[in-house]
Design a protein around this motif. Structure first.
Motif, short mmCIF file in Angstrom:
data_model
loop_
_atom_site.label_atom_id
_atom_site.label_comp_id
_atom_site.label_asym_id
_atom_site.label_seq_id
_atom_site.Cartn_x
_atom_site.Cartn_y
_atom_site.Cartn_z
N MET A 1 -5.50 -0.42 -13.32
CA MET A 1 -5.45 -1.84 -13.00
C MET A 1 -5.88 -2.10 -11.55
O MET A 1 -6.63 -3.00 -11.26
CB MET A 1 -4.03 -2.38 -13.20
N GLU A 2 -5.42 -1.26 -10.61
CA GLU A 2 -5.76 -1.44 -9.21
C GLU A 2 -7.26 -1.31 -8.98
O GLU A 2 -7.85 -2.01 -8.22
CB GLU A 2 -5.02 -0.41 -8.36
N THR A 3 -7.87 -0.35 -9.72
CA THR A 3 -9.30 -0.10 -9.56
C THR A 3 -10.12 -1.32 -9.93
O THR A 3 -11.08 -1.68 -9.29
CB THR A 3 -9.73 1.10 -10.42
N THR A 4 -9.71 -2.00 -11.03
CA THR A 4 -10.47 -3.16 -11.48
C THR A 4 -10.30 -4.34 -10.53
O THR A 4 -11.17 -5.18 -10.41
CB THR A 4 -10.03 -3.58 -12.90
N ASN A 5 -9.14 -4.43 -9.86
CA ASN A 5 -8.89 -5.54 -8.94
C ASN A 5 -9.60 -5.35 -7.60
O ASN A 5 -9.84 -6.31 -6.87
CB ASN A 5 -7.38 -5.69 -8.67
N LYS A 6 -9.91 -4.12 -7.27
CA LYS A 6 -10.50 -3.80 -5.97
C LYS A 6 -11.91 -4.39 -5.84
O LYS A 6 -12.75 -4.25 -6.73
CB LYS A 6 -10.57 -2.28 -5.81
N GLU A 47 -1.58 -6.56 4.41
CA GLU A 47 -0.83 -5.32 4.14
C GLU A 47 -0.32 -5.32 2.71
O GLU A 47 0.32 -6.26 2.25
CB GLU A 47 0.36 -5.21 5.12
N GLY A 48 -0.65 -4.25 1.98
CA GLY A 48 -0.20 -4.14 0.59
C GLY A 48 -1.14 -4.79 -0.42
O GLY A 48 -0.88 -4.73 -1.63
N SER A 49 -2.23 -5.39 0.06
CA SER A 49 -3.17 -6.02 -0.86
C SER A 49 -3.90 -4.97 -1.68
O SER A 49 -4.29 -3.92 -1.17
CB SER A 49 -4.20 -6.85 -0.08
N ASP A 50 -4.06 -5.23 -2.97
CA ASP A 50 -4.78 -4.29 -3.83
C ASP A 50 -6.24 -4.70 -4.00
O ASP A 50 -6.96 -4.13 -4.80
CB ASP A 50 -4.10 -4.20 -5.21
N LYS A 51 -6.67 -5.71 -3.22
CA LYS A 51 -8.05 -6.19 -3.35
C LYS A 51 -9.00 -5.56 -2.35
O LYS A 51 -10.12 -5.18 -2.69
CB LYS A 51 -8.09 -7.72 -3.18
N VAL A 52 -8.57 -5.48 -1.10
CA VAL A 52 -9.45 -4.95 -0.05
C VAL A 52 -8.75 -3.89 0.78
O VAL A 52 -7.53 -3.90 0.92
CB VAL A 52 -9.96 -6.07 0.89
N SER A 53 -9.54 -2.99 1.34
CA SER A 53 -9.01 -1.95 2.22
C SER A 53 -9.37 -2.30 3.66
O SER A 53 -10.22 -3.16 3.91
CB SER A 53 -9.60 -0.59 1.86
N LYS A 54 -8.76 -1.61 4.61
CA LYS A 54 -9.07 -1.84 6.02
C LYS A 54 -10.52 -1.49 6.32
O LYS A 54 -11.18 -2.15 7.12
CB LYS A 54 -8.13 -1.01 6.90
N THR A 55 -11.01 -0.44 5.68
CA THR A 55 -12.40 -0.03 5.89
C THR A 55 -13.35 -1.14 5.46
O THR A 55 -14.33 -1.44 6.15
CB THR A 55 -12.71 1.25 5.09
N GLN A 56 -13.06 -1.77 4.31
CA GLN A 56 -13.90 -2.85 3.82
C GLN A 56 -13.86 -4.06 4.76
O GLN A 56 -14.87 -4.72 4.98
CB GLN A 56 -13.46 -3.27 2.42
N VAL A 57 -12.68 -4.33 5.31
CA VAL A 57 -12.55 -5.44 6.25
C VAL A 57 -13.39 -5.18 7.50
O VAL A 57 -14.07 -6.06 8.01
CB VAL A 57 -11.07 -5.67 6.64
#
Length: 216
Positions: A1-6, A47-57
């Protein structure tokens, strides 16, 4: 599920920032310089978002702050803004000058790409060929003159710049970071073993090594 939301595409990450922080991030109209340290503020909010990572930001911020509209905003606005659109610190003169230089380079590259290749006429070709060998001595003299200052400049600049000591590689410390042949003022935002993340004066996020940092 997390993978599809990312989110995967950087443009999608930018869309996420536009919708999540509409008072701060703008697509075209209303763009303003971002507060220094804006990445840290975003990281805390998501913090805790399953959509974006810090690297992506970081990647999205790099794209956003290198856009010519953003660089233009740095040269026109007196204050930077935070995530809620409130005025933060003043835009310093050196930041304005850095943005102007980056803007000029960006526009020059764009103009070069768009410039149509016009076929030369016979008359133009001949006059160009005649000009080439017309003054060999003067061109040689210019070449010799141009070659001399370069090593002297390098010596002068290298004499003033000192590597940043290991114990000074700390978050929030102001440094100079080597980008190609240039040294740019920046602030350390994150230290992760050998990798150091810095924020340039324009707001761009850059990942580098500790040995590329120098004392301001």
């Amino acid at each position: 599920m997390e993978t599809t939301n990312k989110l995967k595409d950087i443009n999608e990450v930018l869309d996420f920032l536009y919708s999540e922080f509409p008072q701060c991030f703008k697509q075209k109209d209303g763009i303003k310089p971002l507060k220094v340290g804006i990445f840290k503020d975003i990281a805390e909010r998501i913090e805790g978002s399953d959509k974006v990572s810090k690297t992506q930001v970081r990647q999205a911020l790099r794209k956003y702050t290198s856009n010519w509209r953003y660089l233009e905003a740095v040269t026109k606005h007196e204050f930077r803004i935070d995530l809620d659109g409130n005025d933060a610190e003043k835009v310093e003169q050196e930041h304005i000058e850095h943005a102007q230089k980056a803007l000029e380079e960006s526009r020059a590259k764009m103009a070069k790409r768009k410039k149509p290749q016009r076929p030369r006429q016979d008359g133009e070709t001949k006059s160009y060929k005649k000009k080439g060998p017309a003054h060999p001595r003067s061109s040689d003299k210019n070449a010799r003159v141009n070659k001399k200052p370069a090593p002297q400049q390098a010596k002068r600049s290298s004499g003033k710049v000192e590597p940043l000591p290991a114990n000074e590689v700390k978050v929030n410390n102001k440094v100079k970071v080597k980008l190609g042949q240039a040294l740019v003022n920046a602030t350390i935002t994150e230290v992760n073993k050998d990798e150091v993340h810095v924020e340039l004066v324009t707001g761009m996020q850059v990942k580098t090594k500790a040995d590329s940092l120098y004392i301001v």
